[in-house]
Design an enzyme around this catalytic site. Structure first.
Site, short mmCIF file in Angstrom:
data_model
loop_
_atom_site.label_atom_id
_atom_site.label_comp_id
_atom_site.label_asym_id
_atom_site.label_seq_id
_atom_site.Cartn_x
_atom_site.Cartn_y
_atom_site.Cartn_z
N GLU A 263 0.83 -1.21 0.00
CA GLU A 263 0.00 0.00 0.00
C GLU A 263 0.86 1.26 0.00
OE1 GLU A 263 -3.04 -0.06 -0.62
OE2 GLU A 263 -3.86 -1.98 0.07
N ARG A 267 0.87 3.80 -3.25
CA ARG A 267 0.26 5.11 -3.01
C ARG A 267 1.31 6.19 -2.76
NH1 ARG A 267 -5.53 3.78 -0.10
NH2 ARG A 267 -5.52 1.57 -0.51
N ASP A 396 -5.23 -9.88 -8.25
CA ASP A 396 -5.53 -8.99 -9.37
C ASP A 396 -4.33 -8.31 -10.03
OD1 ASP A 396 -5.19 -7.58 -6.99
OD2 ASP A 396 -6.97 -6.32 -7.20
N GLU A 531 -11.90 0.83 -10.47
CA GLU A 531 -11.53 -0.07 -11.58
C GLU A 531 -12.39 0.08 -12.84
OE1 GLU A 531 -11.80 -1.03 -8.37
OE2 GLU A 531 -9.67 -1.32 -7.93
N THR A 620 -0.70 0.70 -10.27
CA THR A 620 -2.02 0.19 -9.91
C THR A 620 -2.81 1.17 -9.02
OG1 THR A 620 -3.21 -1.80 -9.21
CG2 THR A 620 -1.31 -1.15 -7.89
C1 DMJ Z 1 -6.22 0.61 -4.99
O1 DMJ Z 1 -5.42 0.81 -3.89
C2 DMJ Z 1 -5.46 -0.06 -6.09
O2 DMJ Z 1 -6.12 0.14 -7.30
C3 DMJ Z 1 -5.26 -1.52 -5.86
O3 DMJ Z 1 -4.65 -2.14 -6.94
C4 DMJ Z 1 -6.58 -2.18 -5.62
N1 DMJ Z 1 -7.31 -1.53 -4.59
C5 DMJ Z 1 -7.46 -0.11 -4.61
C6 DMJ Z 1 -8.62 0.42 -5.41
O4 DMJ Z 1 -9.72 -0.36 -5.46
#
Ligand code: DMJ
Length: 632
Positions: A263, A267, A396, A531, A620
């Site tokens: 995370e 981020r 994912d 998403e 992501t």
């Molecule tokens: C985000 O932190 C990122 O997109 C991660 O890959 C999946 N979860 C959240 C958003 O849903």
């Protein structure tokens, strides 16, 4: 004497009068006289020298060489430019705008791989994993034509459709006015969310908009950092300036706090790196270097598969209290960021650490047709809890980052592409089914051979990723699948009473069902996730089909209707099935500003150069990082 004198006189007179032909004749006669006076040896030496000079002159003439090779003068000049560029390629990265050969290289590599003509021996090892590589060294004769996703046979040079080529629907005033009003609606939504964060949660991780307070996760201003590049892209200068000041004056990583490696990488490290690239401001690079360095203890495990948690103040790391496993998606979705950090710092340790993880996962047993289990053990480096396969939570972004690392690195790391292509085939074979009554294509889950028609909203990253792959020359049928899946993701919103998707959908497959999407009571929440909007952005950018913008517009309006808190901010809700009582959760996740609103903005923009997909690859968490020049 007289005639001769006369002759000399006449000759001289004529010469002085400036007669060109006579003077030439005189010089020729005088030269001839001198030549006759030379010895035979002297004459031979002069002739030999002249011959040598003639041969050297011919050999070094570009025009003549070009003629021999069938090139014209310009080609010849260009071939010298290319040689010069090659000589300096390892020192000077090519500016993206000059990279005309960009598409050709990717498509060419793919074409060879798909034909089994690539010798797969890149960074991760030498295994072939299911692709027919028998003809690896047979050369390139008989290559099949490349088919674009639009079905056209195209030249190698054009094999990858670029978003900048397709300009339909962009120019007319009505479209531009509509686009501008929607862009302004996104800016307005951002300002509203920011107001809540600023008023009640400034410098903290997350806004709790209902109770007008904040929640802390790592204590690092998560929302503020996640939102930096969104503000830059939306052109919100004032908001950006105040956030920058907070980063400069308040942000400190010297804290005794446990953070989640994944995370904080996607981020914080991702957000700082992308903001550095967009702004050129070294403040963000310095902060990125610091957090990257402080996260490194996570990789000190017996297997080199990182722990989930790091104390960035103490420099210690550990797995969760109840297990020594890490999540597969987490350990395989930090690569874009650490690879970029190595590129910027010139220190390979970051890239080596994350590529070691990819190398191990690439070789592991326990995959099913390229699909990975959800857990991996940090002691022995093996998959655990085997037999369950999903494109949702815990797996994912493994698939997303296979493709995106391949793109980031200039499409030369063949194992990444190979694993990605194999996984897409694995999805098609094991996880794709159709619902009733509409026949929507959805991605279910496999549990010890048993199929479950359950699809997380998280899976809706997949249409966008598939479309991105096709943009880089991957098979045309991936785009067809992307279009079917984005329709399904849209229906996950449209079939709910609030027009907002649940966290998890179950698809009906039996005859007589009246609605495709069913939702279990525990799955009815919506966390403002990005998403579907993310995939709508890719699909619109790459197809220019306006329906994707229209679907996105409906979704934005429903977020405004059911999740907007009047005093500032947006909130997650518990129940997407009851418009009269959505049961707010009192939490605005940082990804709402970092991802969801950013992708809305990019979806409504008609400008394909705004974060061009040829120049950037999104991590992501929607933070754009540069696609590297090929030489790196
Ligand atoms: C985000 O932190 C990122 O997109 C991660 O890959 C999946 N979860 C959240 C958003 O849903």
């Amino acid at each position: 004497m007289l005639p001769s004198t006369r002759k000399d006189f006449v000759s001289l007179t004529l010469s002085e009068s400036g007669s060109y032909s006579n003077s030439k004749q005189w010089r020729r006669q005088s030269c001839w006289r001198k030549w006759k006076q030379l010895s035979r040896l002297q004459r031979s030496l002069i002739l030999l020298t002249l011959m040598l000079l003639l041969v050297c002159g011919i050999a070094t003439s570009p025009t003549l060489i070009g003629h021999w090779r069938g090139m014209n003068g310009d080609d010849v000049k260009n071939s010298f430019v290319v040689d010069l560029k090659n000589e300096y390629r390892s020192i000077l990265p090519e500016p993206p705008s000059e990279r005309k050969d960009f598409d050709r290289r990717g498509a060419f590599g793919l074409e060879k791989l798909l034909q089994g003509k690539v010798n797969v021996s890149g960074v991760l090892g030498d295994q072939n994993h299911g692709l027919d590589l028998k003809n690896a060294d047979k050369g390139s004769e008989g290559q099949k034509p490349i088919i674009s996703w639009r079905g056209a046979v195209i030249e190698e040079e054009q094999a990858s459709d670029t978003d900048t080529k397709d300009t339909e629907n962009q120019g007319d005033p009505a479209s531009l006015a509509l686009a501008e009003s929607r862009l302004e609606a996104v800016r307005e939504a951002f300002r509203h969310a920011w107001k809540g964060y600023k008023d009640f949660a400034w410098g903290h991780d997350e806004l709790k908009p209902i109770s007008k307070s904040y929640g802390e996760w790592f204590g690092l201003g998560l929302t503020l950092i996640d939102a930096l590049d969104t503000m830059w892209i939306l052109g919100l200068q004032e908001e950006f300036a105040e956030a920058r000041e907070w980063v400069a004056k308040e942000l400190s990583f010297d804290k005794n706090v446990d953070v989640n490696l994944f995370e904080s990488t996607i981020r914080i490290l991702g957000g700082l790196l992308s903001t550095y690239h967009l702004t050129g401001d070294n403040l963000f690079l310095d902060k990125a270097k610091e957090i990257g360095f402080r996260l490194m203890p996570a990789f000190s495990t017996p297997s080199k598969i990182p722990y989930s948690d790091v104390n960035i103040g103490k420099g210690t790391a550990h797995p969760p209290r109840w297990t020594s496993d890490s999540t597969v998606a987490e350990v395989t979705s930090i690569q874009l960021e650490f690879r970029e950090l190595s590129r910027l710092t010139g220190d390979p340790k970051y890239k080596l650490a994350v590529m070691e993880v990819m190398k191990q996962v690439h070789k592991l047993d326990g995959k099913q047709d390229g699909l990975v289990p959800m857990f991996i053990n940090t002691n022995n480096g093996l998959f655990t809890h085997q037999g369950i396969y999903t494109l949702g939570a815990r797996a994912d972004s493994y698939y997303e980052y296979l493709l995106k690392q391949w793109i980031q690195g200039g499409r030369i790391e063949q194992e990444l592409l190979e694993d990605y292509l194999q996984a897409v085939e694995g999805v098609k074979k094991n996880l794709l089914k159709k619902s009733t009554p509409l026949g929507l294509t959805f991605v279910g889950e496999l549990s010890h051979g048993h199929f479950s028609p359950k699809m997380d909203h998280l899976v809706c990253f997949l249409p966008g990723t598939l479309a991105l792959g096709v943009h880089y020359g991957l098979p045309a049928d991936h785009m067809e699948l992307a279009k079917q899946l984005i329709e399904t993701c849209y229906q996950m919103y449209a079939q709910m009473e609030t027009g907002l998707s649940p966290e998890i959908a179950h698809f009906n497959m039996h005859d007589g069902s009246t609605q495709d999407v069913d939702v279990k009571i525990a799955d009815r929440h919506n966390l403002l996730r990005p998403e579907t909007v993310e995939s709508l952005f890719y699909l619109y950018r790459l197809t220019r089909d306006k329906k994707y913008q229209q679907w996105g517009w409906e979704i934005l309006q429903n977020f405004n209707k059911y999740t907007r808190v009047p005093t500032g901010g947006y909130t997650s809700i518990n129940n997407v099935r009851d418009p009269s009582y959505t049961s707010p959760r009192d939490k605005m996740e940082s990804f709402f500003l970092g991802e969801t609103l950013k992708y809305f903005y990019l979806l409504f923009s008609e400008d394909p150069t705004l974060i061009s997909l040829d120049k950037y690859v999104f991590n992501t968490e929607a933070h754009p990082l540069p696609v590297w020049p090929q030489a790196e």
